[in-house]
Design an enzyme around this catalytic site. Sequence first.
Site, PDB file in Angstrom:
ATOM      1  CB  SER A  62       4.947  13.222  -1.152  1.00 12.91           C
ATOM      2  OG  SER A  62       4.972  12.615   0.110  1.00 12.91           O
TER       3      SER A  62
HETATM    4  N1  SAH Z   1       2.424  13.795   3.688  1.00  8.39           N
HETATM    5  C1  SAH Z   1       3.695  14.477   3.866  1.00  8.39           C
HETATM    6  C2  SAH Z   1       4.870  13.615   3.572  1.00  8.39           C
HETATM    7  C3  SAH Z   1       5.727  13.472   4.770  1.00  8.39           C
HETATM    8  S1  SAH Z   1       7.087  12.408   4.635  1.00  8.39           S
HETATM    9  C4  SAH Z   1       3.760  15.719   3.017  1.00  8.39           C
HETATM   10  O1  SAH Z   1       3.293  15.713   1.908  1.00  8.39           O
HETATM   11  O2  SAH Z   1       4.342  16.686   3.490  1.00  8.39           O
HETATM   12  C5  SAH Z   1       6.698  11.192   5.825  1.00  8.39           C
HETATM   13  C6  SAH Z   1       6.569  11.649   7.250  1.00  8.39           C
HETATM   14  O3  SAH Z   1       6.260  10.477   7.993  1.00  8.39           O
HETATM   15  C7  SAH Z   1       7.810  12.225   7.874  1.00  8.39           C
HETATM   16  O4  SAH Z   1       7.544  13.499   8.315  1.00  8.39           O
HETATM   17  C8  SAH Z   1       8.113  11.290   9.048  1.00  8.39           C
HETATM   18  O5  SAH Z   1       8.596  11.956  10.188  1.00  8.39           O
HETATM   19  C9  SAH Z   1       6.760  10.678   9.312  1.00  8.39           C
HETATM   20  N2  SAH Z   1       6.750   9.409  10.001  1.00  8.39           N
HETATM   21  C10 SAH Z   1       7.600   8.357   9.899  1.00  8.39           C
HETATM   22  N3  SAH Z   1       7.232   7.372  10.755  1.00  8.39           N
HETATM   23  C11 SAH Z   1       6.107   7.806  11.399  1.00  8.39           C
HETATM   24  C12 SAH Z   1       5.257   7.234  12.390  1.00  8.39           C
HETATM   25  N4  SAH Z   1       5.459   6.033  12.896  1.00  8.39           N
HETATM   26  N5  SAH Z   1       4.210   7.969  12.806  1.00  8.39           N
HETATM   27  C13 SAH Z   1       3.966   9.206  12.316  1.00  8.39           C
HETATM   28  N6  SAH Z   1       4.741   9.785  11.382  1.00  8.39           N
HETATM   29  C14 SAH Z   1       5.796   9.093  10.925  1.00  8.39           C
END
Ligand code: SAH
Length: 663
Positions: A62
């Site tokens: 993000s």
């Molecule tokens: N907090 C992270 C942002 C990741 S983007 C950072 O700053 O790096 C969102 C993430 O949510 C992705 O990696 C995606 O694979 C995950 N995601 C989507 N649906 C999900 C679910 N049901 N359970 C766990 N993770 C999920």
Amino acid sequence: MTDNSTKREEMVQYQIAARGVRSEPVLEAMRTVPREEFLPENLREFAYEDSPLPIAAGQTISQPYIVAFMVEALNLRGGERVLEIGAGSGYAAAILAQIAARVYSIERIGELAKSAAATLVRLGYDNVEIRHADGTRGWPEQAPFDAIVVAAGGPEVPESLKQQMKIGGRLIIPIGSTPEIQELVRVTRVSEDEFEMEDLADVRFVPLLGEEGWAPDTQPARARKRPVAVDRDAALVDAIADGCEPFNGVRSANLDPLLDRIGDARIVLIGEATHGTSEFYRMRNRITTELIKKKGFRFVSIEGDWPDAARIDHYVRHFEYRPSEWIAFARFPTWMWRNVEVREFVDWLRNHNHGLNEKKRVAFHGLDLYSLYSSIRAVLQYLDEVDPSTAAVARERYGCLTPWQTDPATYGRAALTGSYQSCEDDVVHMLTAISQKHREYAAHDGERFLDVMQNARVVANAERYYRVMYYGSRASWNLRDTYMFETLQTLIEHHQPDNKAIIWAHNSHVGDAVATEMSARGEINIGHLCRRNFGDSVYAIGFGTDNGTVAAASDWDGPMEIKSIVPSMRNSYERLFHQTTLPGFLLPLRHASDALRNGLLEARMQRAIGVIYRPETEFASHYFQAVLPQQFDEYIWLDTTHAVTPIKTAELEGMPDTYPFGL
Ligand code: SAH
């Protein structure tokens, strides 16, 4: 390393604190965690850019600001147990771990879960646990949590997560009706089975896929583009400088080429990027007077209420009217129309109309529907005069709405929940009754019949508007813009055959909604409806600015303030135009060279300031994505701009009581 800590400090200062994140523990955490460690090797140099970045498996890390914004919204004091859904790179988990006692983070993609865990161990975080699973079901073994943060957008708040919150706990999650655009909401568990929900911002996250999220076969998240490289922008900035028609100020700008481009268009929509910028208003005055003088435009219609604009219309067309009529634009947001800039135009128009045959005088109308009660009064006043028995029926019918005079929005809720009768039948009945008397009333005076019909239409549509509001912002937005378009059609009909129209409204109404992220929310606007119905005989002009001051309120119904505009953000159209270093220019878009048009066709952020401006949360509340050349036919840039000057009461003392902005 010192180099990165300097970059982090700048990131905190310019991207995060500058946009209003105030929590010291959050700022300290953002200063501490090395974001580059969570990125693939080849992207590390962009670690402190103001944007999300791609990580493995088509996912993203993000934008730093949004991480800080979300963590701040959790209101952590230290010592909490926090659950994160969507570990991704593990960066946000590390930020949380700086503040909370324990962090549990779930990631549905195994590869990411593994590398996030490894990174966190390598950096020495021993209070974070990562699990590879579907996070929409939460982590029941470790529940309940003080705070839960979801880093992916779902269709609704997963029930399992709500059940895993402590009483008093907070849950932050992006929620949207399509997988890619969401509203960030905060859910607070008030008691065992009571939850409060607040909207925090419009955001874009990758979709939340899983049992209580989107079905995993929903369209895959589009990999985010790398930030536009600086040298590509440099070429585009040159192309803009070549393709534009520069000017030094509003007064000296040569508008002849613009008039040529407008050609024989019959509808000209003139936008504004704020509701309180003097230069936009003055440039709009100039364009409008030229269109009236040189091209015979017949009426101006504004994003303002019908009865208020009617007051101005009477004045500029030298009509007889009753002195008891109300003051124009005396309600919030008064500065939007009651200002020196608008007055200059009104005075010019009155002068212009002077001595002209009544049929040739240029009219001034309002398209909006916020005047429920003044429109009711106007209808009653008219009927009292021409048809007292119908006036008695109208009093009875409209009486249904009278108890809600101070707050019509409450009427909407009461009617929807069934605790108060709906007034729909009453207002629709009155509209039909009046339109059936067309021949009888119009015989007196066609203009006054138009006036009473429009007021009856406002009442019928506003009644609906206040009910529909509770179905969500999209439904009420569309109702309002459709109503404004229908009013425009009525006016075009009324003024035929000389019916060339000018519309003054915010960019967000005037630019084609299909070219912006509004379309993903299913929103349309008057610009889109004009384009669809009238094709190329429509010419839409947008405005923009980089910095300066603007008149706006901090909250609805709040006082007007003169606020400083934050210089435009990276990756926005505004930033590109600012980089030309020109004080102002006209930028033809419909007639642009292919190279320029193609360069501008890549979607970018665009700023919209309305009657409310909150620089503290500017990114979240005032920027949205757009494709400029599809939105407008022409764009007018004014790099530094100033607030409009509201009319002071003192200035009006001694004015004749025919004056529409009266005391
Ligand atoms: N907090 C992270 C942002 C990741 S983007 C950072 O700053 O790096 C969102 C993430 O949510 C992705 O990696 C995606 O694979 C995950 N995601 C989507 N649906 C999900 C679910 N049901 N359970 C766990 N993770 C999920």
